[in-house]
Design a protein around this motif. Structure first.
Motif, PDB file in Angstrom:
ATOM      1  N   ILE A 177       0.870  -1.178   0.000  1.00  0.00           N
ATOM      2  CA  ILE A 177       0.000   0.000   0.000  1.00  0.00           C
ATOM      3  C   ILE A 177       0.904   1.224   0.000  1.00  0.00           C
ATOM      4  O   ILE A 177       1.828   1.314   0.813  1.00  0.00           O
ATOM      5  N   GLY A 178       0.645   2.167  -0.895  1.00  0.00           N
ATOM      6  CA  GLY A 178       1.472   3.358  -0.983  1.00  0.00           C
ATOM      7  C   GLY A 178       0.656   4.618  -1.154  1.00  0.00           C
ATOM      8  O   GLY A 178      -0.549   4.654  -0.885  1.00  0.00           O
ATOM      9  N   ARG A 179       1.334   5.652  -1.610  1.00  0.00           N
ATOM     10  CA  ARG A 179       0.675   6.950  -1.751  1.00  0.00           C
ATOM     11  C   ARG A 179      -0.494   6.905  -2.711  1.00  0.00           C
ATOM     12  O   ARG A 179      -1.486   7.606  -2.530  1.00  0.00           O
ATOM     13  N   ARG A 180      -0.354   6.108  -3.768  1.00  0.00           N
ATOM     14  CA  ARG A 180      -1.453   6.025  -4.739  1.00  0.00           C
ATOM     15  C   ARG A 180      -2.687   5.353  -4.161  1.00  0.00           C
ATOM     16  O   ARG A 180      -3.773   5.433  -4.726  1.00  0.00           O
ATOM     17  N   HIS A 181      -2.524   4.669  -3.057  1.00  0.00           N
ATOM     18  CA  HIS A 181      -3.669   4.079  -2.351  1.00  0.00           C
ATOM     19  C   HIS A 181      -4.105   4.952  -1.176  1.00  0.00           C
ATOM     20  O   HIS A 181      -4.795   4.479  -0.278  1.00  0.00           O
ATOM     21  N   LYS A 182      -3.624   6.219  -1.182  1.00  0.00           N
ATOM     22  CA  LYS A 182      -3.957   7.182  -0.113  1.00  0.00           C
ATOM     23  C   LYS A 182      -3.482   6.683   1.248  1.00  0.00           C
ATOM     24  O   LYS A 182      -4.194   6.759   2.258  1.00  0.00           O
ATOM     25  N   ALA A 183      -2.277   6.132   1.271  1.00  0.00           N
ATOM     26  CA  ALA A 183      -1.715   5.624   2.527  1.00  0.00           C
ATOM     27  C   ALA A 183      -1.527   6.771   3.518  1.00  0.00           C
ATOM     28  O   ALA A 183      -1.113   7.867   3.152  1.00  0.00           O
ATOM     29  N   ASP A 184      -1.822   6.492   4.767  1.00  0.00           N
ATOM     30  CA  ASP A 184      -1.721   7.486   5.832  1.00  0.00           C
ATOM     31  C   ASP A 184      -1.245   6.773   7.096  1.00  0.00           C
ATOM     32  O   ASP A 184      -1.806   5.737   7.475  1.00  0.00           O
ATOM     33  N   PRO A 185      -0.206   7.291   7.763  1.00  0.00           N
ATOM     34  CA  PRO A 185       0.286   6.620   8.978  1.00  0.00           C
ATOM     35  C   PRO A 185      -0.783   6.445  10.050  1.00  0.00           C
ATOM     36  O   PRO A 185      -0.669   5.545  10.885  1.00  0.00           O
ATOM     37  N   ARG A 186      -1.825   7.294  10.025  1.00  0.00           N
ATOM     38  CA  ARG A 186      -2.861   7.179  11.052  1.00  0.00           C
ATOM     39  C   ARG A 186      -3.535   5.815  11.030  1.00  0.00           C
ATOM     40  O   ARG A 186      -3.891   5.283  12.089  1.00  0.00           O
ATOM     41  N   TRP A 187      -3.749   5.261   9.839  1.00  0.00           N
ATOM     42  CA  TRP A 187      -4.387   3.946   9.793  1.00  0.00           C
ATOM     43  C   TRP A 187      -3.430   2.837   9.360  1.00  0.00           C
ATOM     44  O   TRP A 187      -3.719   1.654   9.566  1.00  0.00           O
ATOM     45  N   LEU A 188      -2.271   3.202   8.793  1.00  0.00           N
ATOM     46  CA  LEU A 188      -1.292   2.168   8.476  1.00  0.00           C
ATOM     47  C   LEU A 188      -0.711   1.547   9.739  1.00  0.00           C
ATOM     48  O   LEU A 188      -0.535   0.323   9.825  1.00  0.00           O
ATOM     49  N   LEU A 189      -0.385   2.394  10.736  1.00  0.00           N
ATOM     50  CA  LEU A 189       0.234   1.876  11.962  1.00  0.00           C
ATOM     51  C   LEU A 189      -0.690   0.900  12.692  1.00  0.00           C
ATOM     52  O   LEU A 189      -0.253  -0.200  13.064  1.00  0.00           O
ATOM     53  N   PRO A 190      -1.982   1.215  12.911  1.00  0.00           N
ATOM     54  CA  PRO A 190      -2.855   0.206  13.533  1.00  0.00           C
ATOM     55  C   PRO A 190      -2.971  -1.072  12.694  1.00  0.00           C
ATOM     56  O   PRO A 190      -3.058  -2.175  13.245  1.00  0.00           O
ATOM     57  N   LEU A 191      -2.984  -0.932  11.345  1.00  0.00           N
ATOM     58  CA  LEU A 191      -3.079  -2.119  10.491  1.00  0.00           C
ATOM     59  C   LEU A 191      -1.857  -3.009  10.679  1.00  0.00           C
ATOM     60  O   LEU A 191      -1.968  -4.245  10.812  1.00  0.00           O
ATOM     61  N   ILE A 192      -0.665  -2.408  10.688  1.00  0.00           N
ATOM     62  CA  ILE A 192       0.572  -3.192  10.867  1.00  0.00           C
ATOM     63  C   ILE A 192       0.580  -3.867  12.233  1.00  0.00           C
ATOM     64  O   ILE A 192       0.940  -5.050  12.360  1.00  0.00           O
ATOM     65  N   CYS A 193       0.197  -3.134  13.257  1.00  0.00           N
ATOM     66  CA  CYS A 193       0.197  -3.721  14.607  1.00  0.00           C
ATOM     67  C   CYS A 193      -0.799  -4.874  14.706  1.00  0.00           C
ATOM     68  O   CYS A 193      -0.530  -5.884  15.362  1.00  0.00           O
ATOM     69  N   ARG A 194      -1.954  -4.715  14.054  1.00  0.00           N
ATOM     70  CA  ARG A 194      -2.961  -5.775  14.110  1.00  0.00           C
ATOM     71  C   ARG A 194      -2.502  -7.024  13.362  1.00  0.00           C
ATOM     72  O   ARG A 194      -2.670  -8.142  13.848  1.00  0.00           O
ATOM     73  N   ARG A 195      -1.913  -6.840  12.186  1.00  0.00           N
ATOM     74  CA  ARG A 195      -1.457  -7.994  11.407  1.00  0.00           C
ATOM     75  C   ARG A 195      -0.291  -8.701  12.079  1.00  0.00           C
ATOM     76  O   ARG A 195      -0.188  -9.931  12.042  1.00  0.00           O
ATOM     77  N   GLY A 196       0.617  -7.942  12.687  1.00  0.00           N
ATOM     78  CA  GLY A 196       1.800  -8.553  13.286  1.00  0.00           C
ATOM     79  C   GLY A 196       1.686  -8.843  14.763  1.00  0.00           C
ATOM     80  O   GLY A 196       2.637  -9.327  15.373  1.00  0.00           O
ATOM     81  N   ASN A 197       0.521  -8.499  15.350  1.00  0.00           N
ATOM     82  CA  ASN A 197       0.296  -8.752  16.779  1.00  0.00           C
ATOM     83  C   ASN A 197       1.392  -8.104  17.632  1.00  0.00           C
ATOM     84  O   ASN A 197       1.985  -8.717  18.514  1.00  0.00           O
ATOM     85  N   VAL A 198       1.670  -6.804  17.330  1.00  0.00           N
ATOM     86  CA  VAL A 198       2.671  -6.054  18.077  1.00  0.00           C
ATOM     87  C   VAL A 198       2.054  -4.738  18.518  1.00  0.00           C
ATOM     88  O   VAL A 198       0.905  -4.415  18.185  1.00  0.00           O
ATOM     89  N   THR A 199       2.802  -3.940  19.272  1.00  0.00           N
ATOM     90  CA  THR A 199       2.331  -2.643  19.732  1.00  0.00           C
ATOM     91  C   THR A 199       3.005  -1.534  18.920  1.00  0.00           C
ATOM     92  O   THR A 199       3.945  -1.776  18.150  1.00  0.00           O
ATOM     93  N   ARG A 200       2.561  -0.321  19.112  1.00  0.00           N
ATOM     94  CA  ARG A 200       3.131   0.821  18.407  1.00  0.00           C
ATOM     95  C   ARG A 200       4.615   1.002  18.738  1.00  0.00           C
ATOM     96  O   ARG A 200       5.388   1.444  17.893  1.00  0.00           O
ATOM     97  N   ASP A 201       4.998   0.674  19.979  1.00  0.00           N
ATOM     98  CA  ASP A 201       6.393   0.854  20.380  1.00  0.00           C
ATOM     99  C   ASP A 201       7.336  -0.101  19.658  1.00  0.00           C
ATOM    100  O   ASP A 201       8.553   0.121  19.655  1.00  0.00           O
ATOM    101  N   ASP A 202       6.779  -1.185  19.049  1.00  0.00           N
ATOM    102  CA  ASP A 202       7.618  -2.144  18.336  1.00  0.00           C
ATOM    103  C   ASP A 202       7.879  -1.732  16.894  1.00  0.00           C
ATOM    104  O   ASP A 202       8.671  -2.380  16.207  1.00  0.00           O
TER     105      ASP A 202
END
Length: 608
Positions: A461-486
């Motif tokens: 997912i990149g800029r052309r998909h309107k990527a935004d850290p506000r929702w990318l970070l929760p998505l990454i944490c949910r998929r990888g079962n980690v916290t924001r600090d990781d």
């Protein structure tokens, strides 16, 4: 400081015990009887200041005026609201003197103003256009004027009233006294003062600190689509007895006003498209408490003085620092405290910081109030509500005993809580776009250079998909079962996003990725370590440019390419039709067939 006894009593009745700096300056001995060029910030008590200065010339030692005839004083203001505000201030300040004060402003019935002028006046307050109209029609006689006041002179010049002002001043007696008040003193103001004032005393009490000392400035980071929700939460958070929400256009005022009314706010609208009677009614409802919120354009940025107004919200950012100053000046007036809140989308942050820096302001930055914070405040306010703190009457106590006999106490208290909350607008769920990436990384103890001893991964997912850290970070944490600090640095490119996972969470993150979840987001390791420069796509080599005259190499297939002819290795069928124009000479498969003999070149060959 010497004040006329009648006006001194009026000030005492209003608890004006200590004069503001501008009021003390205009009544100082060196200012007595002189023309004045005064620079003072909005909300500094200028109206009362020149009202007191005028009395020295109009009344002297007398405590009352004689019969009303031709006006003795003329006050010119840039807007209808400011002119009517001056009239209201003079009404109580000169109440004991018997002064007759007439207003002449656009939007009101000119015939009614003519009748009032015919009956006589001591002081006339008006806007430049309407005053000039009355002068040209012979309805206003200013031959006996002894004092002329120009209030907010810089604003009148900005609005294009220079010719009207010059026409009015040229019609006044040359021996009259001139008091010119302005928030700033640009070149146009000094030129006007030089032409129409004599030996004017320049008084400058304006300063960045003095103009904002009683105003707390806050800058709120907001998502552009959530500005209305942020306004709702700010109104609920501060719970101010009076608030103004500024917008830049009439359409925005209409929309936001309707939105707040739908959410149970007692709100009124104020913009240039409303008639003067409608505008007066809106302001009166704010003064008497029937409305607590005013949604307005910059037409309300000057001349509105509401004692209960303690909150200003800039739903749309002002166009310049001066507009911000005048908008915010609606609160924090005459020693009262106030709050001015700017809603700042991420792409407007730098411009906002420049504007605030120009005024010498350093606001507190934060995200919008959350729904949980507002509910917590509601709980605290409910405990302090007079309904709970005051002693109940005998009738109320009797009803309470009857209810307790029918229902459990907990049930009744829960019903009370529901009733209390039912009268409050519901808070909105809002997001905080966050501070710049570097500030967040430092706050979390991360390296802004992008290395926290872990590994890099890529997400499709990149800029052309309107990527935004506000929702990318929760998505990454949910998929990888980690916290924001990781999660370390996040770099967004056109087609994908690269991010870093700490060494401590790497094993668990990789194990979570191996579990299928049915989503379209693909996360995989990024070979070669962290990506290079931001503009270049990570892991992708630059392809050589194809020069004219060379055969263009065949493009390797990717997941975006569809098989054209049923699979690799198949020979594409030849196109029996000749190609169109523009094919390069010698290009394979694009040779022009020979013309058939004996046939006209301009006609098509018939099919057999």
């Amino acid at each position: 400081m010497t004040t006329n006894p009648a006006l001194a009593r009026a000030l005492a009745d209003r608890d004006y015990n200590d004069p503001t700096p501008v009021q003390g300056a205009v009544l100082a001995p060196e200012a007595s009887g002189r023309d004045l060029l005064v620079s003072a910030q909005t909300g500094s008590g200028k109206t009362v200041a020149y009202g007191l200065a005028m009395a020295e010339t109009l009344l002297g030692a007398e405590e009352s005026f004689g019969p009303a005839a031709a006006p003795q004083a003329l006050v010119v203001a840039p807007t209808r609201e400011l002119a009517l505000q001056v009239q209201r201030e003079f009404a109580w300040l000169y109440a004991a003197t018997g002064a007759r004060i007439v207003s002449c402003v656009g939007g009101m019935d000119p015939r009614q103003e003519q009748r009032a002028l015919t009956r006589g006046a001591h002081i006339v307050v008006g806007t430049p256009g309407r005053l000039r109209d009355h002068l040209e029609r012979g309805r206003l006689d200013i031959s006996a004027v002894r004092v002329v006041v120009l209030d907010e002179a810089d604003e009148m010049l900005d609005l294009g009233f220079r010719e009207d002002l010059q026409f009015i001043l040229d019609a006044t007696p040359p021996e009259r006294r001139s008091l010119l008040f302005s928030a700033t003193l640009p070149r146009g103001i000094t030129a006007l003062a030089k032409r129409y004032q004599r030996d004017a005393l320049r008084i400058e009490v304006a300063s960045a600190e003095g103009g904002h000392a009683d105003i707390e400035y806050r800058a709120i980071r907001v998502v552009p689509k959530e500005i209305e929700h942020a306004v709702v939460n700010l109104l609920r958070y501060y719970d101010a007895p009076g608030a103004i929400v500024f917008c830049n256009t009439r359409e925005t005022v209409r929309h936001l006003h309707a939105t707040l009314q739908e959410r149970q706010f007692s709100a009124v609208a104020l913009s240039g498209e409303l008639g003067q009677n409608e505008r007066n009614a809106a302001l009166q409802s704010l003064r008497d408490g029937r409305a607590r919120v005013c949604v307005a354009t910059d037409v309300a940025a000057r001349g509105i003085d509401l004692p209960s107004l303690s909150l200003v919200i800039h739903a749309d950012l002002p166009n310049d620092a001066e507009s911000l100053q005048h908008r915010s000046g609606r609160t924090g007036r005459a020693g009262r405290k106030g709050v001015s809140v700017l809603l700042v989308p991420p792409f407007r942050r730098r411009r906002t910081e420049d504007m605030l820096r120009a005024l010498g302001l350093t606001p507190a930055w934060s995200g919008p109030p959350t729904a949980d914070e507002i509910r917590k405040l509601d709980h605290e306010r409910m405990l302090r509500d007079p309904l709970l703190t005051e002693e109940p009457s005998d009738d109320d106590a009797a009803v309470a005993r009857t209810l307790l006999a029918e229902h459990p106490a907990e049930h009744l208290v829960a019903a009370l809580v529901r009733l209390y909350r039912a009268g409050l607008p519901a808070p909105e769920e809002v997001a905080d776009p966050g501070e710049p990436r570097g500030a967040r990384d430092r706050a979390a103890g991360r390296s802004t250079g992008g290395a926290i001893g872990g590994a890099w991964f890529r997400l499709n997912i990149g800029r052309r998909h309107k990527a935004d850290p506000r929702w990318l970070l929760p998505l990454i944490c949910r998929r990888g079962n980690v916290t924001r600090d990781d999660i370390g640095a996040i770099r967004i490119f056109d087609e994908e996003t690269a991010f870093e996972v700490s060494a401590a969470a790497l094993e668990g993150f990789s194990a979570a990725l191996r579990k299928p979840d049915g989503s379209n987001e693909v996360i995989e390791p990024l070979p070669g370590g962290p990506p290079g420069s931001r503009p270049e796509h990570p892991g992708r080599a630059k392809a050589p440019r194809w020069k004219q005259g060379q055969d263009k190499p065949a493009r390797s297939k990717s997941f975006r390419d569809k098989p054209a002819y049923g699979g690799s290795g198949q020979e594409p069928p030849r196109d029996p039709k000749p190609p169109g124009r523009g094919a390069p000479k010698g290009a394979p498969g694009r040779s022009r067939p020979n013309k058939p003999e004996g046939k006209p070149t301009g006609k098509r060959q018939q099919r057999p």
